[in-house]
Design a protein around this motif. Structure first.
Motif, short mmCIF file in Angstrom:
data_model
loop_
_atom_site.label_atom_id
_atom_site.label_comp_id
_atom_site.label_asym_id
_atom_site.label_seq_id
_atom_site.Cartn_x
_atom_site.Cartn_y
_atom_site.Cartn_z
N GLN A 242 0.85 -1.21 0.00
CA GLN A 242 0.00 0.00 0.00
C GLN A 242 0.88 1.26 0.00
N GLU A 243 1.99 1.17 0.77
CA GLU A 243 2.86 2.35 0.92
C GLU A 243 3.72 2.58 -0.33
N ARG A 244 4.08 1.51 -1.01
CA ARG A 244 4.94 1.60 -2.19
C ARG A 244 4.22 2.40 -3.30
N PRO A 245 4.91 3.38 -3.89
CA PRO A 245 4.26 4.17 -4.94
C PRO A 245 3.75 3.27 -6.08
N ASP A 246 2.59 3.59 -6.61
CA ASP A 246 1.94 2.74 -7.62
C ASP A 246 2.79 2.56 -8.88
N ASP A 247 3.37 3.67 -9.32
CA ASP A 247 4.09 3.60 -10.59
C ASP A 247 5.57 3.26 -10.41
N TRP A 248 5.90 2.72 -9.27
CA TRP A 248 7.32 2.49 -8.96
C TRP A 248 7.86 1.28 -9.71
N THR A 249 9.04 1.44 -10.30
CA THR A 249 9.68 0.29 -10.96
C THR A 249 11.07 0.12 -10.35
N PRO A 250 11.51 -1.13 -10.18
CA PRO A 250 12.81 -1.34 -9.54
C PRO A 250 13.95 -0.74 -10.35
N PRO A 251 14.78 0.09 -9.73
CA PRO A 251 15.92 0.66 -10.47
C PRO A 251 16.98 -0.42 -10.74
N LYS A 252 17.84 -0.13 -11.72
CA LYS A 252 18.84 -1.14 -12.11
C LYS A 252 20.01 -1.18 -11.13
N THR A 253 20.34 -0.02 -10.53
CA THR A 253 21.46 0.01 -9.57
C THR A 253 20.97 0.61 -8.25
N PRO A 254 21.65 0.27 -7.13
CA PRO A 254 21.23 0.81 -5.82
C PRO A 254 21.25 2.33 -5.77
N GLU A 255 22.14 2.94 -6.57
CA GLU A 255 22.26 4.41 -6.55
C GLU A 255 21.03 5.09 -7.11
N GLU A 256 20.26 4.34 -7.89
CA GLU A 256 19.10 4.95 -8.54
C GLU A 256 17.87 5.00 -7.64
N PHE A 257 17.97 4.39 -6.45
CA PHE A 257 16.84 4.47 -5.52
C PHE A 257 16.66 5.91 -5.07
N THR A 258 15.43 6.27 -4.78
CA THR A 258 15.14 7.64 -4.36
C THR A 258 14.65 7.64 -2.92
N GLU A 259 14.55 8.85 -2.35
CA GLU A 259 14.06 8.99 -0.98
C GLU A 259 12.62 8.49 -0.87
N GLU A 260 11.89 8.65 -1.96
CA GLU A 260 10.48 8.30 -1.94
C GLU A 260 10.28 6.83 -1.58
N TRP A 261 11.13 5.97 -2.12
CA TRP A 261 11.07 4.54 -1.81
C TRP A 261 12.50 4.02 -1.90
N ASP A 262 13.13 3.85 -0.75
CA ASP A 262 14.56 3.52 -0.78
C ASP A 262 14.79 2.01 -0.82
#
Lengths: 315, 259
Positions: A242-262
């Protein structure tokens, strides 16, 4: 008509504010403010709407953040490194404690500069000798986590919405007194009923407890603990999705994670989903396990573990 | 001269003890330390680091503020009550008088620290912690050097400013010393050439009291050894330079004051 002096106006304004304070501060309940290093700016903007709560809540949040930094110092034998630890660094998987372990954070700068970068000459030399200090290029040495516990207690007293304080504190505590750890994380759930990570941690603690038991002699107790763990993993997965943003897609590298969903949240959500399915399969209903695995995979695909689980369970 | 100096010092110490302020500060701080000991952290025993750190901070702050208040009011009160005229009529030089006052304040600080040390040691042993004796002795010694700097600074401030201002500035200087050191280290890299020059000058002319604070090392004593003789000698020299400088400034202002 006599004109009021500025000091009288200030006095009247102060009096009005004082009398209005019960109304103005009525939204200062713990749930009205949530901030701090343990939450991202997106989360904070959703939760916080009251200006006064934000102002005063920041003080509480800052206290907890400062205490969190203190735990990093305790973990590093008092050495003041630039804050660099994330939750996963502080909850080493499946280890009872991290005494004597060396991590891979060598190179993290210390707050007291090195000889090469210090402008203070002899004062810098003395500073490095007097304070707990090691060259930043050396590997970090982690001390026993027990002495950190008072600080986790204090940071959650200061800010009951400090989810990270509950999860890391209970992880350290479980190695010493699992019952107290469960009590502590349940307090975290009470104060943060929507935070999926506290349920995940409670599930992990129950799950870890089964490793201490003898499967032959204490089979019933293992089953009960695993069922409790499963229920918490399933709750964590539901809240996490429920908390995970709906349009979220897994980034390819750890550096690409954002504050919104780390990355930590993503790992915890996947962990909750996988363990929830596993324990449902072992201690519950296979059909229900299959149903859960398929449901989770829709949101979490690609996930090799869940896919294998579906292959095992599918008729 | 040593006898005269001792007599003045003794009168400061007796007055400090008789006024019971030291006892009040020690009592309040002791209650605070005991309440720290009494906090229940998940029913766990032997969590000594938290106690050590908190107790050492309370000890340091309480003693520091006691010294600032005690030192800052020594000279203004002598003038206010006109007892300075009687004293100066005797064959006592102003230097002996001021040195005696400083020695007396230091005796009061040592007395204060002695009481705190007893509380600290009993608390640590009660909690089952080890006491790093050499490191702790070094900590107390360096804290007394901090008090020496504070006392001589307070004498100077009390001669330059009124009593309230002297106490306020002295207290702020003591409480914000560590912050000044940390901030100057942090902002140096971001400052322009002029800013860096100011920070450098400030770092060298303002005593870095954090250098005389071994509380972190004492708290994490399992990982850190006592300081070597050379470092202790360097720290002693560093503290004495500032104490002497402030004492000289206090003396200068004291001499300028007409009796």
């Amino acid at each position: 008509m006599k004109k009021s002096s500025p000091s009288s106006l200030i006095l009247i304004a102060a009096l009005v504010l004082y009398l209005a304070s019960p109304v103005l501060t009525s939204r200062l309940e713990p749930n009205d403010y949530a901030g701090g290093r343990s939450r991202d700016s997106f989360d904070r903007s959703i939760r916080n709407s009251s200006a006064i709560a934000m102002l005063l809540g920041e003080v509480r949040m800052s206290a907890s953040d400062l205490i969190f930094i203190k735990t990093e110092r305790y973990l590093h034998e008092g050495i003041a490194y630039v804050p660099h630890l994330e939750r996963e660094d502080l909850t080493p998987d499946l280890s009872e404690n991290g005494e004597g372990e060396e991590d891979d954070h060598a190179g993290t700068p210390t707050l007291i500069p090195t000889t090469e970068t210090d402008f203070r000459g002899v004062i810098g030399v003395l500073h490095r000798r007097v304070k707990p200090w090691r060259d930043p290029s050396a590997a970090h040495n982690h001390t026993e986590g027990t002495e950190l516990l008072p600080w986790y207690r204090l940071m959650t007293i200061a800010d009951p919405q400090y989810v990270r304080g509950y999860t890391i504190g209970s992880w350290w505590l479980k190695g010493i007194d699992p019952e107290k750890a469960i009590e502590f994380i349940k307090e975290g759930i009470e104060n943060n009923p929507d935070a999926f990570q506290v349920y995940y941690m409670l599930g992990r603690i129950y799950f870890e407890q089964t490793r201490e038991l003898d499967p032959l002699a204490e089979g019933l107790q293992i089953r009960e603990l695993n069922e409790l763990a499963r229920d918490n993993f399933v709750t964590a997965a539901r809240l996490g999705l429920q908390e995970r943003p709906d349009d979220w897609t897994p980034p390819k590298t750890p550096e690409e994670f954002t504050e919104e969903w780390d990355e930590g949240r993503e790992d915890d959500l996947r962990g909750a989903a996988r363990l929830g399915v596993l324990l449902e399969q072992k201690y519950g209903d296979s059909e229900r396990a299959l149903e859960l695995a398929r449901e989770y995979l829709i949101e979490l695909a690609p996930d090799g573990v869940l896919e294998r689980r579906i292959d095992e369970l599918a008729p | 001269m040593p006898l005269k100096l001792w007599l003045i010092a003794r009168s400061v110490l007796i007055e400090a003890i008789r006024r019971r302020e030291v006892y009040a500060i020690v009592l309040v701080s002791t209650l605070l330390i005991i309440s720290i000991m009494g906090i229940d952290f998940f029913g766990l025993k032997e969590l000594t680091k938290f106690y050590r750190e908190s107790a050492l901070k309370v000890m340091s702050i309480a003693t520091g503020l006691t010294v600032v208040v005690l030192a800052a009011r020594q000279l203004p009160r002598e003038f206010e009550m006109r007892t300075i005229y009687t004293l100066m009529a005797r064959p006592i030089s102003r230097t002996t008088f001021l040195a005696g006052k400083l020695f007396g304040v230091m005796l009061a600080a040592a007395f204060c620290f002695l009481l705190f040390t007893l509380v600290y040691l009993v608390g640590t042993l009660y909690l089952g912690g080890d006491i790093p004796w050499v490191l702790f002795a070094q900590h107390v010694y360096l804290q007394l050097l901090t008090m020496l700097i504070l006392a001589s600074l307070s004498f100077w401030l009390s001669m330059m400013l009124n009593l309230d201002a002297a106490i306020t500035i002295g207290s702020l200087f003591f409480l914000l010393a560590a912050m000044f050191t940390n901030v100057s280290m942090y902002i140096y890299d971001y400052a322009d050439a002029f800013g860096r020059f100011v920070i450098k000058i400030g770092t060298f002319i303002i005593p870095q009291l954090t250098l005389l604070d071994l509380s972190e090392r004492t708290t994490h004593a399992q990982s850190w050894s006592a300081l070597d003789f050379t470092t202790m000698a360097m720290l002693t020299g560093y503290a004495l330079i500032f104490a002497a400088a402030y004492f000289a400034l206090a003396m200068l202002w004291f001499r300028k004051r007409e009796l």
